[in-house]
Motif scaffolding. Structure first.
Motif, PDB file in Angstrom:
ATOM      1  N   GLY A  73      46.534  68.298  16.082  1.00  0.00           N
ATOM      2  CA  GLY A  73      45.884  68.228  14.739  1.00  0.00           C
ATOM      3  C   GLY A  73      44.283  68.388  15.244  1.00  0.00           C
ATOM      4  N   GLU A  74      43.955  68.762  16.486  1.00  0.00           N
ATOM      5  CA  GLU A  74      42.307  68.893  16.771  1.00  0.00           C
ATOM      6  C   GLU A  74      42.590  70.229  17.386  1.00  0.00           C
ATOM      7  N   GLY A  75      41.424  71.029  17.228  1.00  0.00           N
ATOM      8  CA  GLY A  75      41.062  72.375  17.561  1.00  0.00           C
ATOM      9  C   GLY A  75      40.495  72.527  19.305  1.00  0.00           C
ATOM     10  N   GLU A  76      40.460  71.199  19.706  1.00  0.00           N
ATOM     11  CA  GLU A  76      39.866  71.301  21.185  1.00  0.00           C
ATOM     12  C   GLU A  76      41.064  71.685  21.895  1.00  0.00           C
ATOM     13  N   GLU A  77      40.467  72.459  23.123  1.00  0.00           N
ATOM     14  CA  GLU A  77      41.387  72.790  24.063  1.00  0.00           C
ATOM     15  C   GLU A  77      40.915  72.785  25.275  1.00  0.00           C
ATOM     16  N   GLU A  78      41.656  72.117  26.317  1.00  0.00           N
ATOM     17  CA  GLU A  78      41.215  71.805  27.642  1.00  0.00           C
ATOM     18  C   GLU A  78      41.289  72.966  28.673  1.00  0.00           C
ATOM     19  N   GLU A  79      40.272  73.268  29.468  1.00  0.00           N
ATOM     20  CA  GLU A  79      40.416  74.372  30.220  1.00  0.00           C
ATOM     21  C   GLU A  79      41.269  73.999  31.534  1.00  0.00           C
ATOM     22  N   GLU A  80      42.214  74.852  31.980  1.00  0.00           N
ATOM     23  CA  GLU A  80      42.833  74.772  33.059  1.00  0.00           C
ATOM     24  C   GLU A  80      42.003  74.911  34.416  1.00  0.00           C
ATOM     25  N   GLU A  81      42.280  74.333  35.369  1.00  0.00           N
ATOM     26  CA  GLU A  81      41.818  74.314  36.772  1.00  0.00           C
ATOM     27  C   GLU A  81      42.918  74.883  37.649  1.00  0.00           C
ATOM     28  N   PRO A  82      42.842  76.177  38.067  1.00  0.00           N
ATOM     29  CA  PRO A  82      43.935  76.767  38.822  1.00  0.00           C
ATOM     30  C   PRO A  82      44.239  75.974  40.275  1.00  0.00           C
ATOM     31  N   SER A  83      43.153  75.250  40.996  1.00  0.00           N
ATOM     32  CA  SER A  83      43.492  74.616  42.032  1.00  0.00           C
ATOM     33  C   SER A  83      44.033  72.887  41.738  1.00  0.00           C
ATOM     34  N   SER A  84      44.155  72.505  40.749  1.00  0.00           N
ATOM     35  CA  SER A  84      44.336  71.250  40.291  1.00  0.00           C
ATOM     36  C   SER A  84      45.841  70.858  40.655  1.00  0.00           C
ATOM     37  N   PRO A  85      46.180  69.993  41.373  1.00  0.00           N
ATOM     38  CA  PRO A  85      47.569  69.561  41.555  1.00  0.00           C
ATOM     39  C   PRO A  85      48.051  68.725  40.545  1.00  0.00           C
ATOM     40  N   VAL A  86      47.459  68.598  39.533  1.00  0.00           N
ATOM     41  CA  VAL A  86      48.099  67.690  38.622  1.00  0.00           C
ATOM     42  C   VAL A  86      49.049  68.564  37.732  1.00  0.00           C
ATOM     43  N   GLN A  87      50.221  67.879  37.304  1.00  0.00           N
ATOM     44  CA  GLN A  87      51.159  68.694  36.688  1.00  0.00           C
ATOM     45  C   GLN A  87      50.674  68.913  35.270  1.00  0.00           C
ATOM     46  N   PRO A  88      50.973  70.051  34.706  1.00  0.00           N
ATOM     47  CA  PRO A  88      50.796  70.110  32.952  1.00  0.00           C
ATOM     48  C   PRO A  88      51.478  69.148  32.190  1.00  0.00           C
ATOM     49  N   ALA A  89      50.601  68.895  31.252  1.00  0.00           N
ATOM     50  CA  ALA A  89      51.177  67.837  30.235  1.00  0.00           C
ATOM     51  C   ALA A  89      52.681  68.030  29.770  1.00  0.00           C
ATOM     52  N   GLN A  90      53.675  67.219  29.719  1.00  0.00           N
ATOM     53  CA  GLN A  90      55.058  67.620  29.065  1.00  0.00           C
ATOM     54  C   GLN A  90      54.691  68.066  27.553  1.00  0.00           C
ATOM     55  N   LEU A  91      55.360  68.979  27.117  1.00  0.00           N
ATOM     56  CA  LEU A  91      55.249  69.497  25.661  1.00  0.00           C
ATOM     57  C   LEU A  91      56.642  69.339  24.857  1.00  0.00           C
ATOM     58  N   PHE A  92      56.426  69.155  23.640  1.00  0.00           N
ATOM     59  CA  PHE A  92      57.782  68.765  22.765  1.00  0.00           C
ATOM     60  C   PHE A  92      57.884  69.904  21.387  1.00  0.00           C
ATOM     61  N   ALA A  93      58.826  70.492  21.529  1.00  0.00           N
ATOM     62  CA  ALA A  93      58.838  71.521  20.314  1.00  0.00           C
ATOM     63  C   ALA A  93      59.909  70.817  19.243  1.00  0.00           C
ATOM     64  N   PRO A  94      59.599  71.178  17.873  1.00  0.00           N
ATOM     65  CA  PRO A  94      60.563  70.614  17.073  1.00  0.00           C
ATOM     66  C   PRO A  94      61.968  71.538  16.856  1.00  0.00           C
ATOM     67  N   LYS A  95      62.885  70.848  16.488  1.00  0.00           N
ATOM     68  CA  LYS A  95      64.201  71.578  16.380  1.00  0.00           C
ATOM     69  C   LYS A  95      64.424  70.967  15.078  1.00  0.00           C
ATOM     70  N   SER A  96      65.282  71.786  13.936  1.00  0.00           N
ATOM     71  CA  SER A  96      65.418  71.277  12.705  1.00  0.00           C
ATOM     72  C   SER A  96      67.130  71.741  12.580  1.00  0.00           C
ATOM     73  N   LEU A  97      67.814  70.681  11.865  1.00  0.00           N
ATOM     74  CA  LEU A  97      68.919  70.873  11.434  1.00  0.00           C
ATOM     75  C   LEU A  97      69.088  70.825   9.967  1.00  0.00           C
ATOM     76  N   VAL A  98      69.626  71.688   9.293  1.00  0.00           N
ATOM     77  CA  VAL A  98      69.296  72.155   7.820  1.00  0.00           C
ATOM     78  C   VAL A  98      70.789  72.182   7.199  1.00  0.00           C
ATOM     79  N   LEU A  99      71.041  71.434   6.114  1.00  0.00           N
ATOM     80  CA  LEU A  99      72.164  71.458   5.412  1.00  0.00           C
ATOM     81  C   LEU A  99      71.655  71.789   4.021  1.00  0.00           C
ATOM     82  N   VAL A 100      72.370  73.027   3.268  1.00  0.00           N
ATOM     83  CA  VAL A 100      72.017  73.294   1.829  1.00  0.00           C
ATOM     84  C   VAL A 100      73.316  73.124   1.294  1.00  0.00           C
TER      85      VAL A 100
END
Length: 147
Positions: A73-100
């Motif tokens: 919901g925000e337009g801000e993006e963080e820049e990645e640091e290639p030498s950073s040992p920090v793991q990228p944040a876990q991301l979650f994608a929506p999945k939908s089940l639909v019944l018609v």
């Protein structure tokens, strides 16, 4: 003719399904959202009602897959640091089940989609094809009918 271009009742979709399931657009999130359920009534060109039940849940995205930048919901993006040992944040994608359906049975839709979701998420050793086949052949008693 080969029948190309003709739709059958099983493949006819009364709406653009992708936009219907996620009207705000499909996007990745940094937090797992709780599942959501809604039913919309759509009317086709012949004025016939279609009850579209949508059950959406969020699933972790495999970090090996290429990803677009997450949106929360925000337009801000963080820049990645290639030498950073920090793991990228876990991301979650929506999945939908639909019944018609042409029938108005919201609670049956919720229970059916919830059952399919539970079998999928819990990794139960049950054939989804058999479960869906059983759901499609069940009889729903009419309101006020014999008890």
């Amino acid at each position: 003719g080969s029948g190309a271009g003709r739709s059958t009742p099983l493949t006819a979709v009364p709406c653009p399904l992708l936009q219907f399931c996620q009207p705000s657009g499909w996007q990745l999130f940094t937090e797992r959202n709780p599942p959501t359920f809604f039913v919309a009534v759509l009317t086709d060109i012949n004025s016939e009602r279609h009850y579209c039940a949508c059950f959406t849940f969020w699933e972790a995205v495999d970090s090996a897959q290429p990803q677009s930048h997450p949106r929360n919901g925000e337009g801000e993006e963080e820049e990645e640091e290639p030498s950073s040992p920090v793991q990228p944040a876990q991301l979650f994608a929506p999945k939908s089940l639909v019944l018609v359906s042409r029938l108005d049975h919201a609670e049956v839709f919720r229970n059916s989609l919830g059952l399919i979701y539970t079998i999928y998420v819990d990794g139960l050793s049950v054939s989804l094809e058999n479960v869906i086949g059983n759901l499609l052949t069940c009889t729903i008693p009419i309101t006020g009918g014999a008890q």
